[in-house]
Design an enzyme around this catalytic site. Structure first.
Site, PDB file in Angstrom:
ATOM      1  N   HIS A   6     -10.025   1.694  -0.368  1.00 14.86           N
ATOM      2  CA  HIS A   6      -8.572   1.581  -0.236  1.00 14.86           C
ATOM      3  C   HIS A   6      -8.028   1.008  -1.540  1.00 14.86           C
ATOM      4  CE1 HIS A   6      -4.617   1.083   1.020  1.00 14.86           C
ATOM      5  NE2 HIS A   6      -4.741   0.223   2.027  1.00 14.86           N
ATOM      6  N   CYS A  22       0.793  -1.230   0.000  1.00 14.07           N
ATOM      7  CA  CYS A  22       0.000   0.000   0.000  1.00 14.07           C
ATOM      8  C   CYS A  22       0.827   1.284   0.000  1.00 14.07           C
ATOM      9  CB  CYS A  22      -0.951  -0.011   1.191  1.00 14.07           C
ATOM     10  SG  CYS A  22      -2.003  -1.482   1.205  1.00 14.07           S
ATOM     11  N   HIS A  80      -3.311   7.724   6.102  1.00 13.31           N
ATOM     12  CA  HIS A  80      -3.532   6.418   5.466  1.00 13.31           C
ATOM     13  C   HIS A  80      -4.922   5.922   5.844  1.00 13.31           C
ATOM     14  CE1 HIS A  80      -2.371   2.888   3.304  1.00 13.31           C
ATOM     15  NE2 HIS A  80      -2.501   2.101   4.364  1.00 13.31           N
TER      16      HIS A  80
END
Length: 399
Positions: free
Chosen positions: A328, A160, A293
């Protein structure tokens, strides 16, 4: 102020909240989430919300071919990447003829997994070389071939944090003098394997995710792409293009605490944010907004929140996670959220955290929820934290 030697002169984005910067800005301002039950992805998990780009592959190809031909066997991640890259090139006053002197750094985790799934479930399909499309580098090459190739292409895959790491690498290429212009970012598509893998970790929410909320229960996966055009000041001056922002600071750190979980103390995130501030030669008090995040998982939000408090103390700037808008987007998240943050900087507004209602007991701050807040943003911080504790942070500064 430290000399800023890398500028952002263009950007492009496609996500669940729209194709292009104008559509994304409108959705952010109107608090319109792109999270819904899956319709493009054919999955048995029909109750798990996702952030889909609501166009079939055929529609993406038709849209792209209005500008340039598309390679015959392009995967969905490649198609999404091409869409964002088209906008990034146009916004920087560049075209395909310029790409031969430009470097291209693209990030992904899924790569061509949608093609791999077709090969696995239907090995007799007539499409050629489906298994060859799986590799992350094959996706980068596929995108590059549409523009006649770049002077250099590279692929980053660090889960990520990958797209932010691509941007950090691009900055180094410019600083080294190897290139005056580098396009960097990432692209990701939803696949069955992708969704099933995260579901096996028990970190998907059956509702829209609620980052930094006491009742948060997990993340929603998303897809999309984002790319930035990074350029040296001398190149931008020579081309007479106006910079959107400067890339003031960046850092990558790894706490190696666990394969998937963040450390309880937020050590990796703390070290990363602190190093980015030091790299930019700015104080914590000089950051006007943090795009966190903020995945909505119990572990990430607590760890990141503790790290933010360790860095900023009692004066935490406005914080939000935009993943309740887009989902996400894993490897692409740092690039998409960089574009979101730069849009906010240009248009002087603060993106909110959708779905938040109750402050976490462990944290002294709560994310921004008031969509009416408008202010000038001089510096914004973007966080992207990957599996294995591979954490990245970038600071953008108004010019």
């Amino acid at each position: 102020m430290k000399h800023r030697d890398v500028l952002v002169t263009g950007m492009g984005v496609v996500s669940a909240i729209g194709n292009g910067m104008q559509a994304v800005s409108g959705a952010l301002r109107s608090c319109s989430s792109g999270i819904s039950l899956p319709s493009i992805l054919k999955t048995a998990h029909v109750t798990l919300p996702v952030g889909e780009v609501r166009m079939e592959n055929g529609e993406l190809k038709s849209l792209l071919e209005k500008r340039l031909p598309v390679p015959a066997f392009s995967t969905r991640a490649s198609l999404l990447g091409m869409l964002a890259l088209d906008e990034a090139l146009e916004s920087a006053s560049l075209d395909a003829d310029d790409c031969g002197r430009i470097a291209f750094v693209s990030a992904t985790a899924v790569g061509g997994m949608d093609a791999t799934e077709k090969y696995y479930f239907h090995p007799g399909l007539p499409e050629e070389n489906l298994i060859d499309r799986h590799d992350c580098g094959a996706m980068t090459d596929d995108i590059a071939s549409r523009y006649g190739g770049f002077a250099m292409s590279a692929t980053v895959s660090t889960a990520c944090s990958a797209a932010l790491n691509a941007i950090v690498f691009a900055r180094k290429l410019i600083r080294s003098g190897r290139f005056s212009i580098v396009i960097a970012g990432g692209t990701e598509c939803l696949t069955k394997y992708h969704l099933n893998g995260f579901n096996s970790l028990k970190i998907l929410d059956e509702r829209r995710c609620r980052p930094f909320d006491r009742g948060r229960a997990g993340l929603n996966l998303g897809e999309g792409a984002g790319f930035l055009v990074l350029e040296s000041p001398s190149s931008a001056a020579k081309r007479k293009v106006r910079a959107i922002a400067s890339l003031a600071g960046a850092a990558n750190r790894c706490d190696a605490y666990h394969q998937t979980a963040s450390s309880p103390s937020g050590e990796g995130a703390f070290l990363c944010m602190k190093a980015a501030l030091d790299d930019a030669s700015v104080l914590p008090s000089e950051i006007d907004y943090i795009n966190a995040h903020g995945t909505g998982t119990p572990n990430n939000d607590l760890s990141e929140g503790i790290a933010i408090e360790r860095v900023f103390g009692k004066e935490v700037p406005p914080v939000s996670s935009t993943k309740a808008f887009t989902g996400h987007t894993t490897a692409a998240s740092g690039a998409i959220e960089s574009v979101i943050s730069l849009i906010a900087m240009k248009e002087r507004f603060l993106p909110v955290s959708l779905g938040f209602s109750d402050r976490m007991d462990e944290l002294s701050f709560e994310p921004l929820t008031d969509s009416r807040v408008s202010r000038e943003l001089h510096r914004v911080m973007v966080n992207a934290f990957g599996f294995g504790g591979n954490d990245s942070c970038v600071i953008y500064e108004n010019v």
